[in-house]
Design a protein around this motif. Sequence first.
Motif, PDB file in Angstrom:
ATOM      1  N   VAL A 167       5.904  13.876   0.375  1.00  0.00           N
ATOM      2  CA  VAL A 167       5.348  12.639  -0.100  1.00  0.00           C
ATOM      3  C   VAL A 167       5.681  11.455   0.968  1.00  0.00           C
ATOM      4  O   VAL A 167       4.824  10.459   1.554  1.00  0.00           O
ATOM      5  CB  VAL A 167       5.308  12.116  -1.070  1.00  0.00           C
ATOM      6  CG1 VAL A 167       5.040  10.805  -1.642  1.00  0.00           C
ATOM      7  CG2 VAL A 167       4.643  13.209  -2.339  1.00  0.00           C
ATOM      8  N   HIS A 168       7.092  11.313   0.896  1.00  0.00           N
ATOM      9  CA  HIS A 168       7.547  10.393   1.977  1.00  0.00           C
ATOM     10  C   HIS A 168       7.267  10.524   3.369  1.00  0.00           C
ATOM     11  O   HIS A 168       7.021   9.612   4.222  1.00  0.00           O
ATOM     12  CB  HIS A 168       9.108  10.515   1.866  1.00  0.00           C
ATOM     13  CG  HIS A 168       9.592   9.646   0.334  1.00  0.00           C
ATOM     14  ND1 HIS A 168       9.584  10.247  -0.633  1.00  0.00           N
ATOM     15  CD2 HIS A 168       9.697   8.322   0.059  1.00  0.00           C
ATOM     16  CE1 HIS A 168       9.937   9.685  -1.687  1.00  0.00           C
ATOM     17  NE2 HIS A 168       9.981   8.281  -1.151  1.00  0.00           N
TER      18      HIS A 168
ATOM     19  N   GLY B 202       7.646   4.400  -6.484  1.00  0.00           N
ATOM     20  CA  GLY B 202       7.131   3.199  -5.913  1.00  0.00           C
ATOM     21  C   GLY B 202       7.768   2.087  -5.735  1.00  0.00           C
ATOM     22  O   GLY B 202       7.985   1.374  -4.614  1.00  0.00           O
TER      23      GLY B 202
ATOM     24  N   VAL C  65       0.531   6.872   6.711  1.00  0.00           N
ATOM     25  CA  VAL C  65      -0.021   5.670   5.928  1.00  0.00           C
ATOM     26  C   VAL C  65       0.584   4.581   6.568  1.00  0.00           C
ATOM     27  O   VAL C  65      -0.380   3.871   7.026  1.00  0.00           O
ATOM     28  CB  VAL C  65       0.438   5.868   4.270  1.00  0.00           C
ATOM     29  CG1 VAL C  65      -0.097   4.590   3.699  1.00  0.00           C
ATOM     30  CG2 VAL C  65      -0.139   7.100   3.711  1.00  0.00           C
TER      31      VAL C  65
ATOM     32  N   ALA D  33       2.011   1.843  -3.496  1.00  0.00           N
ATOM     33  CA  ALA D  33       1.272   2.273  -4.319  1.00  0.00           C
ATOM     34  C   ALA D  33       0.870   3.869  -3.902  1.00  0.00           C
ATOM     35  O   ALA D  33       0.566   4.817  -4.987  1.00  0.00           O
ATOM     36  CB  ALA D  33      -0.144   1.601  -4.160  1.00  0.00           C
ATOM     37  N   VAL D  34       0.842   4.287  -2.691  1.00  0.00           N
ATOM     38  CA  VAL D  34       0.450   5.660  -2.219  1.00  0.00           C
ATOM     39  C   VAL D  34       1.725   6.459  -2.691  1.00  0.00           C
ATOM     40  O   VAL D  34       1.583   7.668  -3.425  1.00  0.00           O
ATOM     41  CB  VAL D  34       0.355   5.653  -0.824  1.00  0.00           C
ATOM     42  CG1 VAL D  34       0.491   7.225  -0.248  1.00  0.00           C
ATOM     43  CG2 VAL D  34      -0.873   4.978  -0.420  1.00  0.00           C
ATOM     44  N   LEU D  35       2.931   6.061  -2.703  1.00  0.00           N
ATOM     45  CA  LEU D  35       4.076   6.927  -3.129  1.00  0.00           C
ATOM     46  C   LEU D  35       4.336   7.127  -4.694  1.00  0.00           C
ATOM     47  O   LEU D  35       4.378   8.086  -5.182  1.00  0.00           O
ATOM     48  CB  LEU D  35       5.349   6.219  -2.544  1.00  0.00           C
ATOM     49  CG  LEU D  35       5.577   6.384  -1.133  1.00  0.00           C
ATOM     50  CD1 LEU D  35       7.019   5.326  -1.010  1.00  0.00           C
ATOM     51  CD2 LEU D  35       6.106   7.786  -0.799  1.00  0.00           C
TER      52      LEU D  35
ATOM     53  N   GLU E 104       3.666   9.447   3.719  1.00  0.00           N
ATOM     54  CA  GLU E 104       3.668   7.975   3.918  1.00  0.00           C
ATOM     55  C   GLU E 104       4.127   7.519   5.082  1.00  0.00           C
ATOM     56  O   GLU E 104       3.623   6.530   5.496  1.00  0.00           O
ATOM     57  CB  GLU E 104       4.437   7.492   2.500  1.00  0.00           C
ATOM     58  CG  GLU E 104       4.435   6.143   2.370  1.00  0.00           C
ATOM     59  CD  GLU E 104       5.956   5.625   3.169  1.00  0.00           C
ATOM     60  OE1 GLU E 104       6.097   4.145   3.328  1.00  0.00           O
ATOM     61  OE2 GLU E 104       6.804   6.520   3.360  1.00  0.00           O
TER      62      GLU E 104
ATOM     63  N   LEU F  52       1.526   7.004  -6.599  1.00  0.00           N
ATOM     64  CA  LEU F  52       0.538   7.744  -6.840  1.00  0.00           C
ATOM     65  C   LEU F  52       0.692   9.417  -6.876  1.00  0.00           C
ATOM     66  O   LEU F  52       0.634  10.248  -7.555  1.00  0.00           O
ATOM     67  CB  LEU F  52      -0.942   7.295  -6.313  1.00  0.00           C
ATOM     68  CG  LEU F  52      -2.133   8.091  -6.839  1.00  0.00           C
ATOM     69  CD1 LEU F  52      -2.493   8.041  -8.022  1.00  0.00           C
ATOM     70  CD2 LEU F  52      -3.228   7.722  -5.618  1.00  0.00           C
ATOM     71  N   PHE F  53       1.228   9.684  -5.673  1.00  0.00           N
ATOM     72  CA  PHE F  53       1.324  11.181  -5.207  1.00  0.00           C
ATOM     73  C   PHE F  53       2.521  11.647  -5.711  1.00  0.00           C
ATOM     74  O   PHE F  53       2.472  12.885  -5.911  1.00  0.00           O
ATOM     75  CB  PHE F  53       1.310  11.160  -3.612  1.00  0.00           C
ATOM     76  CG  PHE F  53      -0.055  11.164  -3.087  1.00  0.00           C
ATOM     77  CD1 PHE F  53      -0.963  11.983  -3.046  1.00  0.00           C
ATOM     78  CD2 PHE F  53      -0.439   9.908  -2.517  1.00  0.00           C
ATOM     79  CE1 PHE F  53      -2.189  11.979  -2.273  1.00  0.00           C
ATOM     80  CE2 PHE F  53      -1.803   9.818  -2.087  1.00  0.00           C
ATOM     81  CZ  PHE F  53      -2.710  11.034  -1.703  1.00  0.00           C
TER      82      PHE F  53
ATOM     83  N   ILE G 294       0.834  -1.242   0.150  1.00  0.00           N
ATOM     84  CA  ILE G 294       0.075  -0.042  -0.065  1.00  0.00           C
ATOM     85  C   ILE G 294       0.948   1.151  -0.050  1.00  0.00           C
ATOM     86  O   ILE G 294       0.521   2.191  -0.729  1.00  0.00           O
ATOM     87  CB  ILE G 294      -1.016  -0.010   1.321  1.00  0.00           C
ATOM     88  CG1 ILE G 294      -1.807  -1.366   0.883  1.00  0.00           C
ATOM     89  CG2 ILE G 294      -1.720   1.271   1.280  1.00  0.00           C
ATOM     90  CD1 ILE G 294      -2.834  -1.294   2.100  1.00  0.00           C
ATOM     91  N   ALA G 295       1.863   1.394   0.658  1.00  0.00           N
ATOM     92  CA  ALA G 295       2.991   2.257   0.800  1.00  0.00           C
ATOM     93  C   ALA G 295       3.515   2.656  -0.676  1.00  0.00           C
ATOM     94  O   ALA G 295       3.397   3.719  -0.963  1.00  0.00           O
ATOM     95  CB  ALA G 295       3.959   2.082   1.877  1.00  0.00           C
TER      96      ALA G 295
END
Length: 363
Positions: free
Chosen positions: A270-271, A230, A278, A204-206, A274, A208-209, A201-202
């Motif tokens: 972003v990091h 990612g 997240v 994917a979030v990284l 996350e 995407l953003f 999930i992390a």
Amino acid sequence: MALFVAVLVVLFILRVIDVLLLVFLAILLAVYLSAITAWMERRFGTRRWLGLTVAIVASVAIIIGIGVLLLPPVIEQTRSLISGLPQTLTNIQSVLARWASQYPVLDQTDLANPSSGVISGVVSDAVGFLSGSFLGYVRGGGKLFIEGASVVVMALYLARQPRLYRDGLISLFSPRHRVIATRVFDDTAATLRAWVVGQLIAMAVLALFTALGLWILGVPYWLAFGIFTGLVAIVPFFGTLVSTLLPALFVVASGDWVKVLLVILLGVVVHVFEANLVVPRIMQHRVDLPPVLTIASVLIMGTLLGAIGLIVAVPVLCVTMVLIRHILHGEIYGEPGRTQPAVLVPTEPWSGIERRRAVTTAP
């Protein structure tokens, strides 16, 4: 005699370390499939074989769907990035030389010389490092295919009957040590499950953003950089550093230092988002590793095992921390308060397996 046996065991492990790595990768994949299967069992009451089938089909469908949607533009952007790399490096060198010539401390260095090739030399060193660590695995196409197929097949068997292999390993311990062995196995499974799900999930979030932020800032190859961010997030600290600085380096070629700072700031934000919002919510603090220990683990595993070592460094550290918590602190030092049960929050409705597991893992 004991020392001789210990030496033989160490030598045997060193000889089969590559096989043990494949088994460990299969365990991680099996943990992922088992997490989805167990969720379907609890949520919908499905049989395990059906839940595992759905998990496999859904995972393959998601991978194919993402590939169909993202692979063509990512390949196109990657080709453009590689083909334009020489000109980009020349532009970066010119911008840095113009900037360095304005400062007395740097105007006599190679950085102030547009033809010194400082940037291209750094890139060549990086490519040489990758060629020695990662591309060596890629060259053996046949071996890679066999090893990959072996990992998948082992993962399917492990996910289909996890208790068979778990109970088989526990039976190797003496009866008086089987309670602690059960506790260690269950805690290890829960910890690896939290890491696998949280890491996916992390990542994917990284991706995407990062891609969205770079697109808003008008950075070229924004999708390729987002996917790259990612993927390298699986390597703590170093993946973050590279994925933040690499797009900023390409922006340097434009000479817009404000945009360079914005790209770096985007990577940091972003990091941080996350790492602090997240991941803790997903992993629920089960995988809470000291940063220095994590970085040291990545360095050690990367040195010993190359690129594969970078990937498995954190889960290996997670397993090591579980062993230290239960065996060293709980059994040798006699600190039962330092150990945690493998099942922190019981799930409803209770099954027979869950009830027995909760009883055997109580501290």
